[in-house]
Motif scaffolding. Structure first.
Motif, PDB file in Angstrom:
ATOM      1  N   PRO A 155      62.922 -46.046  -7.434  1.00 28.38           N
ATOM      2  CA  PRO A 155      61.649 -46.579  -7.938  1.00 28.38           C
ATOM      3  C   PRO A 155      60.538 -45.530  -8.004  1.00 28.38           C
ATOM      4  O   PRO A 155      59.666 -45.608  -8.880  1.00 28.38           O
ATOM      5  N   LEU A 156      60.554 -44.549  -7.104  1.00 21.74           N
ATOM      6  CA  LEU A 156      59.565 -43.475  -7.210  1.00 21.74           C
ATOM      7  C   LEU A 156      59.767 -42.683  -8.492  1.00 21.74           C
ATOM      8  O   LEU A 156      58.798 -42.326  -9.181  1.00 21.74           O
ATOM      9  N   ARG A 157      61.025 -42.396  -8.812  1.00 24.77           N
ATOM     10  CA  ARG A 157      61.314 -41.659 -10.047  1.00 24.77           C
ATOM     11  C   ARG A 157      60.774 -42.391 -11.262  1.00 24.77           C
ATOM     12  O   ARG A 157      60.170 -41.789 -12.157  1.00 24.77           O
ATOM     13  N   GLU A 158      60.955 -43.715 -11.303  1.00 21.73           N
ATOM     14  CA  GLU A 158      60.439 -44.486 -12.432  1.00 21.73           C
ATOM     15  C   GLU A 158      58.921 -44.465 -12.470  1.00 21.73           C
ATOM     16  O   GLU A 158      58.324 -44.391 -13.547  1.00 21.73           O
ATOM     17  N   ALA A 159      58.284 -44.517 -11.298  1.00 20.13           N
ATOM     18  CA  ALA A 159      56.822 -44.443 -11.253  1.00 20.13           C
ATOM     19  C   ALA A 159      56.327 -43.097 -11.751  1.00 20.13           C
ATOM     20  O   ALA A 159      55.355 -43.013 -12.527  1.00 20.13           O
ATOM     21  N   TYR A 160      56.984 -42.018 -11.334  1.00 13.19           N
ATOM     22  CA  TYR A 160      56.588 -40.684 -11.789  1.00 13.19           C
ATOM     23  C   TYR A 160      56.746 -40.566 -13.304  1.00 13.19           C
ATOM     24  O   TYR A 160      55.872 -40.026 -13.992  1.00 13.19           O
ATOM     25  N   ARG A 161      57.871 -41.035 -13.804  1.00 11.75           N
ATOM     26  CA  ARG A 161      58.108 -40.922 -15.248  1.00 11.75           C
ATOM     27  C   ARG A 161      57.078 -41.713 -16.037  1.00 11.75           C
ATOM     28  O   ARG A 161      56.591 -41.248 -17.084  1.00 11.75           O
ATOM     29  N   ALA A 162      56.733 -42.899 -15.540  1.00  6.93           N
ATOM     30  CA  ALA A 162      55.733 -43.709 -16.244  1.00  6.93           C
ATOM     31  C   ALA A 162      54.373 -43.020 -16.228  1.00  6.93           C
ATOM     32  O   ALA A 162      53.662 -42.987 -17.238  1.00  6.93           O
TER      33      ALA A 162
ATOM     34  N   LYS B 275      45.245 -42.940 -17.596  1.00  5.69           N
ATOM     35  CA  LYS B 275      44.891 -44.321 -17.909  1.00  5.69           C
ATOM     36  C   LYS B 275      45.372 -45.245 -16.782  1.00  5.69           C
ATOM     37  O   LYS B 275      44.648 -46.132 -16.358  1.00  5.69           O
ATOM     38  N   GLU B 276      46.592 -45.053 -16.338  1.00  5.28           N
ATOM     39  CA  GLU B 276      47.125 -45.820 -15.219  1.00  5.28           C
ATOM     40  C   GLU B 276      47.272 -44.884 -14.032  1.00  5.28           C
ATOM     41  O   GLU B 276      47.810 -43.790 -14.155  1.00  5.28           O
ATOM     42  N   ARG B 277      46.797 -45.283 -12.868  1.00  2.00           N
ATOM     43  CA  ARG B 277      46.777 -44.419 -11.699  1.00  2.00           C
ATOM     44  C   ARG B 277      48.159 -44.348 -11.047  1.00  2.00           C
ATOM     45  O   ARG B 277      48.855 -45.356 -10.914  1.00  2.00           O
ATOM     46  N   LEU B 278      48.519 -43.140 -10.607  1.00  2.00           N
ATOM     47  CA  LEU B 278      49.808 -42.964  -9.958  1.00  2.00           C
ATOM     48  C   LEU B 278      49.896 -43.808  -8.691  1.00  2.00           C
ATOM     49  O   LEU B 278      50.941 -44.398  -8.390  1.00  2.00           O
ATOM     50  N   GLY B 279      48.827 -43.867  -7.917  1.00  2.00           N
ATOM     51  CA  GLY B 279      48.841 -44.639  -6.686  1.00  2.00           C
ATOM     52  C   GLY B 279      49.136 -46.109  -6.906  1.00  2.00           C
ATOM     53  O   GLY B 279      49.760 -46.766  -6.057  1.00  2.00           O
ATOM     54  N   ASP B 280      48.710 -46.636  -8.051  1.00  2.00           N
ATOM     55  CA  ASP B 280      49.020 -48.030  -8.369  1.00  2.00           C
ATOM     56  C   ASP B 280      50.500 -48.193  -8.686  1.00  2.00           C
ATOM     57  O   ASP B 280      51.114 -49.202  -8.329  1.00  2.00           O
ATOM     58  N   LEU B 281      51.080 -47.204  -9.353  1.00  2.00           N
ATOM     59  CA  LEU B 281      52.493 -47.273  -9.731  1.00  2.00           C
ATOM     60  C   LEU B 281      53.414 -47.125  -8.525  1.00  2.00           C
ATOM     61  O   LEU B 281      54.520 -47.658  -8.520  1.00  2.00           O
ATOM     62  N   THR B 282      52.965 -46.381  -7.514  1.00  2.00           N
ATOM     63  CA  THR B 282      53.820 -46.138  -6.351  1.00  2.00           C
ATOM     64  C   THR B 282      53.545 -47.097  -5.196  1.00  2.00           C
ATOM     65  O   THR B 282      54.260 -47.075  -4.197  1.00  2.00           O
ATOM     66  N   SER B 283      52.541 -47.936  -5.323  1.00  7.08           N
ATOM     67  CA  SER B 283      52.094 -48.738  -4.177  1.00  7.08           C
ATOM     68  C   SER B 283      53.177 -49.673  -3.653  1.00  7.08           C
ATOM     69  O   SER B 283      53.258 -49.917  -2.437  1.00  7.08           O
ATOM     70  N   LEU B 284      54.016 -50.205  -4.526  1.00  3.59           N
ATOM     71  CA  LEU B 284      55.039 -51.145  -4.090  1.00  3.59           C
ATOM     72  C   LEU B 284      56.225 -50.454  -3.434  1.00  3.59           C
ATOM     73  O   LEU B 284      57.056 -51.118  -2.803  1.00  3.59           O
TER      74      LEU B 284
ATOM     75  N   ALA C 150      49.170 -30.092 -11.027  1.00  2.00           N
ATOM     76  CA  ALA C 150      49.555 -30.038  -9.624  1.00  2.00           C
ATOM     77  C   ALA C 150      50.433 -31.223  -9.244  1.00  2.00           C
ATOM     78  O   ALA C 150      51.438 -31.073  -8.543  1.00  2.00           O
ATOM     79  N   THR C 151      50.049 -32.418  -9.705  1.00  2.00           N
ATOM     80  CA  THR C 151      50.842 -33.607  -9.373  1.00  2.00           C
ATOM     81  C   THR C 151      52.259 -33.482  -9.899  1.00  2.00           C
ATOM     82  O   THR C 151      53.225 -33.812  -9.199  1.00  2.00           O
ATOM     83  N   GLU C 152      52.393 -32.985 -11.117  1.00  2.00           N
ATOM     84  CA  GLU C 152      53.741 -32.813 -11.664  1.00  2.00           C
ATOM     85  C   GLU C 152      54.526 -31.787 -10.860  1.00  2.00           C
ATOM     86  O   GLU C 152      55.740 -31.940 -10.667  1.00  2.00           O
ATOM     87  N   ALA C 153      53.859 -30.745 -10.363  1.00  2.00           N
ATOM     88  CA  ALA C 153      54.553 -29.761  -9.526  1.00  2.00           C
ATOM     89  C   ALA C 153      55.172 -30.428  -8.305  1.00  2.00           C
ATOM     90  O   ALA C 153      56.327 -30.183  -7.945  1.00  2.00           O
ATOM     91  N   PHE C 154      54.395 -31.297  -7.645  1.00  2.00           N
ATOM     92  CA  PHE C 154      54.913 -31.994  -6.469  1.00  2.00           C
ATOM     93  C   PHE C 154      56.058 -32.932  -6.858  1.00  2.00           C
ATOM     94  O   PHE C 154      57.068 -33.019  -6.153  1.00  2.00           O
ATOM     95  N   CYS C 155      55.898 -33.632  -7.980  1.00  2.00           N
ATOM     96  CA  CYS C 155      56.960 -34.530  -8.444  1.00  2.00           C
ATOM     97  C   CYS C 155      58.246 -33.763  -8.727  1.00  2.00           C
ATOM     98  O   CYS C 155      59.353 -34.252  -8.430  1.00  2.00           O
ATOM     99  N   LEU C 156      58.128 -32.575  -9.301  1.00  2.00           N
ATOM    100  CA  LEU C 156      59.309 -31.770  -9.596  1.00  2.00           C
ATOM    101  C   LEU C 156      60.066 -31.393  -8.323  1.00  2.00           C
ATOM    102  O   LEU C 156      61.299 -31.414  -8.285  1.00  2.00           O
ATOM    103  N   LEU C 157      59.323 -31.060  -7.262  1.00  2.00           N
ATOM    104  CA  LEU C 157      59.976 -30.678  -6.006  1.00  2.00           C
ATOM    105  C   LEU C 157      60.602 -31.885  -5.316  1.00  2.00           C
ATOM    106  O   LEU C 157      61.694 -31.785  -4.738  1.00  2.00           O
ATOM    107  N   ILE C 158      59.928 -33.019  -5.362  1.00  2.00           N
ATOM    108  CA  ILE C 158      60.507 -34.235  -4.795  1.00  2.00           C
ATOM    109  C   ILE C 158      61.774 -34.605  -5.563  1.00  2.00           C
ATOM    110  O   ILE C 158      62.807 -34.954  -4.965  1.00  2.00           O
ATOM    111  N   GLU C 159      61.709 -34.518  -6.879  1.00  2.00           N
ATOM    112  CA  GLU C 159      62.892 -34.824  -7.694  1.00  2.00           C
ATOM    113  C   GLU C 159      64.043 -33.884  -7.364  1.00  2.00           C
ATOM    114  O   GLU C 159      65.193 -34.329  -7.197  1.00  2.00           O
ATOM    115  N   TRP C 160      63.738 -32.589  -7.273  1.00  2.00           N
ATOM    116  CA  TRP C 160      64.822 -31.649  -6.965  1.00  2.00           C
ATOM    117  C   TRP C 160      65.480 -32.014  -5.640  1.00  2.00           C
ATOM    118  O   TRP C 160      66.715 -32.041  -5.537  1.00  2.00           O
ATOM    119  N   ALA C 161      64.695 -32.316  -4.630  1.00  2.00           N
ATOM    120  CA  ALA C 161      65.243 -32.577  -3.300  1.00  2.00           C
ATOM    121  C   ALA C 161      66.156 -33.795  -3.296  1.00  2.00           C
ATOM    122  O   ALA C 161      67.283 -33.734  -2.779  1.00  2.00           O
TER     123      ALA C 161
END
Length: 237
Positions: A198-205, A219-228, A128-139
């Motif tokens: 920076p969001l794109r890099e967080a999603y990819r990581a 292993k690493e939480r998405l919320g931690d990667l996007t927090s900044l 599901a998370t990847e689905a949302f990331c795909l739509l954000i990326e497309w936009a």
């Protein structure tokens, strides 16, 4: 303050992006497909069966028969705004959720993600998370300036999901709607185009296969990667 500053920053070199016209988006674990009643409705009804609570904050549902859900899906597939998608798990081939792009406004460069209905199998999953990331990326890659997420202010899982994706909290619109005979205060979240790199890099990581163990746990939480990246966090979380 200068006269130019008082009028707002001039938008240079931007043109309205296209409306979404794709039928499929594919990721590592996810395949987004334009919703089709004939192709998806039966599987979705089975996935949602006995889980009426997932419709609590939705404008549609719950659905008490396969025929009733099929009728809704038939109407939804004919719509271009909202533009509905089925979420398919590429590993299992099963369809277990839907979402939509809506309030599509190319002239403003704004687009929203909503109508999110996830079966228990897909809730808080990388599919599901990847689905949302795909739509954000497309936009953002298509040229949109703003990507929005709005939800019932009482819907804490949705508010957490928006923040986890790195969308910034923008406040509560009080008494914004009446839904199913009840008041709805609406929580607003959004990301803008300057935040996309920076969001794109967080999603990819986060989506790297190495970020998940053998059971598919992160292993690493998405919320931690996007927090900044977030301009503001939700004080209610």
């Amino acid at each position: 303050m200068s006269e130019a500053a008082a009028l707002g920053e001039e938008v240079i070199g931007w043109a309205p992006p296209p409306r979404p016209d794709f039928d499929v988006l594919e990721g590592q674990w996810t395949r987004l497909e334009r919703l089709s009643a004939d192709d998806h409705a039966a599987s979705l009804f089975r996935a949602y069966s006995s889980h009426d609570a997932l419709w609590d904050y939705m404008p549609n549902g719950p659905f008490h028969s396969a025929a009733q859900y099929h009728r809704w899906a038939r109407e939804a597939e004919a719509s271009t705004d909202p533009l509905h998608f089925a979420i398919r798990n590429r590993d299992t081939g099963t369809v277990g959720g839907t979402c939509a792009l809506l309030r599509i406004a190319p002239e403003a460069g704004s687009i929203e993600l909503g109508y999110i209905a996830l079966s228990p199998e897909l809730q808080r999953s990388r599919v599901a998370t990847e689905a949302f990331c795909l739509l954000i990326e497309w936009a953002f890659e298509a040229g949109y300036r703003r990507f929005e997420w709005k939800c019932n202010a009482l819907n804490m899982p949705s508010r957490r999901a928006a923040q986890r994706l790195g969308l910034s909290y923008e406040g509560i619109f009080r008494q914004a709607q009446v839904v199913k005979g009840r008041n709805r205060d609406t929580a607003w979240f959004a990301a803008i185009d300057s935040e996309w790199p920076p969001l794109r890099e967080a999603y990819r990581a986060w989506l790297r296969p190495e970020n998940f163990d053998a059971e598919g746990q992160q292993k690493e939480r998405l919320g931690d990667l996007t927090s900044l990246v977030r301009a503001a966090s939700d004080p209610g979380l």
